[in-house]
Motif scaffolding. Sequence first.
Motif, PDB file in Angstrom:
ATOM      1  N   ILE A 160       5.946   3.110   0.080  1.00 34.21           N
ATOM      2  CA  ILE A 160       5.454   2.432  -0.509  1.00 34.21           C
ATOM      3  C   ILE A 160       5.923   1.150   0.854  1.00 34.21           C
ATOM      4  O   ILE A 160       6.939   1.098   1.169  1.00 34.21           O
ATOM      5  CB  ILE A 160       5.774   1.635  -1.325  1.00 34.21           C
ATOM      6  CG1 ILE A 160       4.920   2.266  -2.600  1.00 34.21           C
ATOM      7  CG2 ILE A 160       4.732   0.491  -2.088  1.00 34.21           C
ATOM      8  CD1 ILE A 160       5.140   2.287  -3.581  1.00 34.21           C
TER       9      ILE A 160
ATOM     10  N   TYR B 178       0.838  -1.344  -0.007  1.00 32.85           N
ATOM     11  CA  TYR B 178      -0.391  -0.178   0.083  1.00 32.85           C
ATOM     12  C   TYR B 178       1.113   1.177   0.277  1.00 32.85           C
ATOM     13  O   TYR B 178       2.361   1.403   0.275  1.00 32.85           O
ATOM     14  CB  TYR B 178      -0.910  -0.152   0.754  1.00 32.85           C
ATOM     15  CG  TYR B 178      -2.121  -0.894   1.293  1.00 32.85           C
ATOM     16  CD1 TYR B 178      -3.386  -0.388   1.375  1.00 32.85           C
ATOM     17  CD2 TYR B 178      -2.113  -2.550   0.964  1.00 32.85           C
ATOM     18  CE1 TYR B 178      -4.798  -1.030   0.825  1.00 32.85           C
ATOM     19  CE2 TYR B 178      -3.255  -3.070   1.083  1.00 32.85           C
ATOM     20  CZ  TYR B 178      -4.311  -2.238   0.821  1.00 32.85           C
ATOM     21  OH  TYR B 178      -5.538  -3.002   0.324  1.00 32.85           O
ATOM     22  N   TYR B 179       0.618   2.494  -0.485  1.00 39.72           N
ATOM     23  CA  TYR B 179       1.139   3.839  -0.729  1.00 39.72           C
ATOM     24  C   TYR B 179       0.425   4.246   0.972  1.00 39.72           C
ATOM     25  O   TYR B 179      -0.560   4.554   1.239  1.00 39.72           O
ATOM     26  CB  TYR B 179       0.906   4.727  -1.564  1.00 39.72           C
ATOM     27  CG  TYR B 179      -0.139   5.011  -1.722  1.00 39.72           C
ATOM     28  CD1 TYR B 179      -0.266   6.354  -0.986  1.00 39.72           C
ATOM     29  CD2 TYR B 179      -1.219   4.700  -2.293  1.00 39.72           C
ATOM     30  CE1 TYR B 179      -1.356   7.169  -1.471  1.00 39.72           C
ATOM     31  CE2 TYR B 179      -2.280   5.891  -2.732  1.00 39.72           C
ATOM     32  CZ  TYR B 179      -2.129   7.117  -2.287  1.00 39.72           C
ATOM     33  OH  TYR B 179      -3.195   7.938  -2.239  1.00 39.72           O
TER      34      TYR B 179
ATOM     35  N   LEU C  78       3.526  -1.680 -10.576  1.00 41.56           N
ATOM     36  CA  LEU C  78       2.585  -0.548  -9.922  1.00 41.56           C
ATOM     37  C   LEU C  78       3.143   0.076 -11.612  1.00 41.56           C
ATOM     38  O   LEU C  78       2.199   1.242 -11.691  1.00 41.56           O
ATOM     39  CB  LEU C  78       3.874   0.758  -8.709  1.00 41.56           C
ATOM     40  CG  LEU C  78       3.213   1.524  -8.443  1.00 41.56           C
ATOM     41  CD1 LEU C  78       1.118   1.866  -8.119  1.00 41.56           C
ATOM     42  CD2 LEU C  78       3.947   2.532  -7.034  1.00 41.56           C
TER      43      LEU C  78
ATOM     44  N   VAL D 223      -1.026  -0.709  -4.249  1.00 37.51           N
ATOM     45  CA  VAL D 223      -0.189  -0.972  -5.089  1.00 37.51           C
ATOM     46  C   VAL D 223       0.310  -2.012  -5.738  1.00 37.51           C
ATOM     47  O   VAL D 223       1.172  -2.063  -6.641  1.00 37.51           O
ATOM     48  CB  VAL D 223       0.528   0.472  -5.215  1.00 37.51           C
ATOM     49  CG1 VAL D 223      -0.107   2.300  -5.334  1.00 37.51           C
ATOM     50  CG2 VAL D 223       1.889   0.212  -3.732  1.00 37.51           C
ATOM     51  N   SER D 224       0.136  -3.054  -5.000  1.00 40.42           N
ATOM     52  CA  SER D 224       0.524  -4.585  -5.910  1.00 40.42           C
ATOM     53  C   SER D 224      -0.828  -5.463  -5.365  1.00 40.42           C
ATOM     54  O   SER D 224      -1.908  -5.407  -5.075  1.00 40.42           O
ATOM     55  CB  SER D 224       1.494  -4.846  -5.438  1.00 40.42           C
ATOM     56  OG  SER D 224       1.054  -5.306  -3.387  1.00 40.42           O
TER      57      SER D 224
ATOM     58  N   MET E  38       0.886  -0.851 -13.383  1.00 41.15           N
ATOM     59  CA  MET E  38      -1.352  -0.420 -13.104  1.00 41.15           C
ATOM     60  C   MET E  38      -0.634   1.636 -13.671  1.00 41.15           C
ATOM     61  O   MET E  38      -1.982   2.212 -14.281  1.00 41.15           O
ATOM     62  CB  MET E  38      -1.013   0.469 -11.730  1.00 41.15           C
ATOM     63  CG  MET E  38      -1.147  -0.878 -11.455  1.00 41.15           C
ATOM     64  SD  MET E  38      -1.440  -1.010  -9.253  1.00 41.15           S
ATOM     65  CE  MET E  38      -1.638  -3.012  -9.175  1.00 41.15           C
TER      66      MET E  38
ATOM     67  N   ASP F 257      -6.595   8.296  -6.743  1.00 40.11           N
ATOM     68  CA  ASP F 257      -6.022   6.748  -7.195  1.00 40.11           C
ATOM     69  C   ASP F 257      -4.628   6.829  -7.553  1.00 40.11           C
ATOM     70  O   ASP F 257      -3.721   7.152  -7.118  1.00 40.11           O
ATOM     71  CB  ASP F 257      -7.412   6.548  -8.656  1.00 40.11           C
ATOM     72  CG  ASP F 257      -7.031   8.130  -8.777  1.00 40.11           C
ATOM     73  OD1 ASP F 257      -6.117   9.154  -8.985  1.00 40.11           O
ATOM     74  OD2 ASP F 257      -8.013   8.289  -9.712  1.00 40.11           O
ATOM     75  N   ILE F 258      -4.674   5.634  -8.856  1.00 38.32           N
ATOM     76  CA  ILE F 258      -3.154   5.250  -9.297  1.00 38.32           C
ATOM     77  C   ILE F 258      -2.907   6.753 -10.332  1.00 38.32           C
ATOM     78  O   ILE F 258      -1.591   6.488  -9.937  1.00 38.32           O
ATOM     79  CB  ILE F 258      -3.491   4.213  -9.790  1.00 38.32           C
ATOM     80  CG1 ILE F 258      -3.566   2.408  -8.940  1.00 38.32           C
ATOM     81  CG2 ILE F 258      -1.865   3.572 -10.426  1.00 38.32           C
ATOM     82  CD1 ILE F 258      -2.789   2.720  -7.753  1.00 38.32           C
TER      83      ILE F 258
ATOM     84  N   LEU G  51      -0.628   9.339  -8.908  1.00 35.49           N
ATOM     85  CA  LEU G  51       0.828   9.154  -7.984  1.00 35.49           C
ATOM     86  C   LEU G  51       1.923   9.042  -9.334  1.00 35.49           C
ATOM     87  O   LEU G  51       3.002   9.293  -9.094  1.00 35.49           O
ATOM     88  CB  LEU G  51       0.929   7.078  -7.770  1.00 35.49           C
ATOM     89  CG  LEU G  51      -0.463   7.056  -6.038  1.00 35.49           C
ATOM     90  CD1 LEU G  51       0.115   5.611  -6.134  1.00 35.49           C
ATOM     91  CD2 LEU G  51       0.163   7.916  -4.961  1.00 35.49           C
TER      92      LEU G  51
ATOM     93  N   ILE H 239       5.532   5.362 -13.764  1.00 32.81           N
ATOM     94  CA  ILE H 239       6.256   6.275 -12.102  1.00 32.81           C
ATOM     95  C   ILE H 239       6.742   7.509 -11.849  1.00 32.81           C
ATOM     96  O   ILE H 239       8.327   7.561 -13.338  1.00 32.81           O
ATOM     97  CB  ILE H 239       7.049   5.318 -11.281  1.00 32.81           C
ATOM     98  CG1 ILE H 239       6.871   5.445  -9.797  1.00 32.81           C
ATOM     99  CG2 ILE H 239       8.396   4.539 -12.266  1.00 32.81           C
ATOM    100  CD1 ILE H 239       7.067   4.192  -9.394  1.00 32.81           C
TER     101      ILE H 239
END
Length: 291
Positions: free
Chosen positions: A201, A129-130, A165, A224-225, A168, A141-142, A145, A176
């Motif tokens: 994370i 998790y973040y 991640l 996030v996984s 995603m 949400d993703i 990030l 990222i």
Amino acid sequence: MAQALRPTHLLRGLLMAGAVLSSLTAAQADMKEIKAKGAMTVATEDDYAPFNFIVDGQPEGFHKELLEDLQAFAKKQGFEVKQEILPWTGLLASVSSGQYDMAFTGALVTDDRLRVFNFAPPFASAQHYYVKRKGDDSLSDIASLCGKTVGLQAGSALLARLPELKKMMADKNCEIGEVVEYQSYPEAYADLANGRLNYVINALISVNDLVKNRGDVFEKGIAVSGPGFAAWPIPKESPELLEFATAFMKEVRDNGRLAALQTKWFGEAFPNLPAEPIKDVTQFHTLAGLN
């Protein structure tokens, strides 16, 4: 896509990559030897809350309480369980070389570790998790990030699953941001609190524990996984010991003790964890959705 690395000492994850693989011997004891000597020895950590930690010189945490159940379970089979408390550094290598029979701690299942160990049925989720600063509404949400600066512990098992991640984010048509590695998570959290990072994370249990104790500063984000697992590593040369640990896990699952301790120490129970041991990379990847 930028990625920065800070100079660090590799702690939790990379210890397995070389030392354990090179120190593996045939010295492990299986149940016949354990019963003959009347005792098995489990290695636990001294500084990994809420799994194992020390308060006023005495062990505390999830494993401290569950150890009492393990000792009672073993007593019915005619032997004792002795505990040795030591730092994480070298703990898994010591178990692999036969100094201890199993690691009774919050070890994450990874590909590298599965080359040396089997794992008892998991006792906790280790999904990633973040964490963000409390009240930071810019992260949700993703997609939010993407491009932001993230911190993790160098050498941790979490780095191996960072590509999840990234995928995603790719599905959201973004990438990222800067990835900063730290010697320890307290350093990463300090930089998050002072604004040098946007998010950190970590595994679910550690995130829950952080927010429980420092909820005035930090806030839990989303996963996030895919699924991850915390379980006890047992040398592959000890299949009967793995059966013993599996039977113990069934007992504490069935009588409700495991769920009670999970709720107390981890903030939630995990009724849907695998009930069978994890023995190889293919099985792990299937359970974790990595195929």
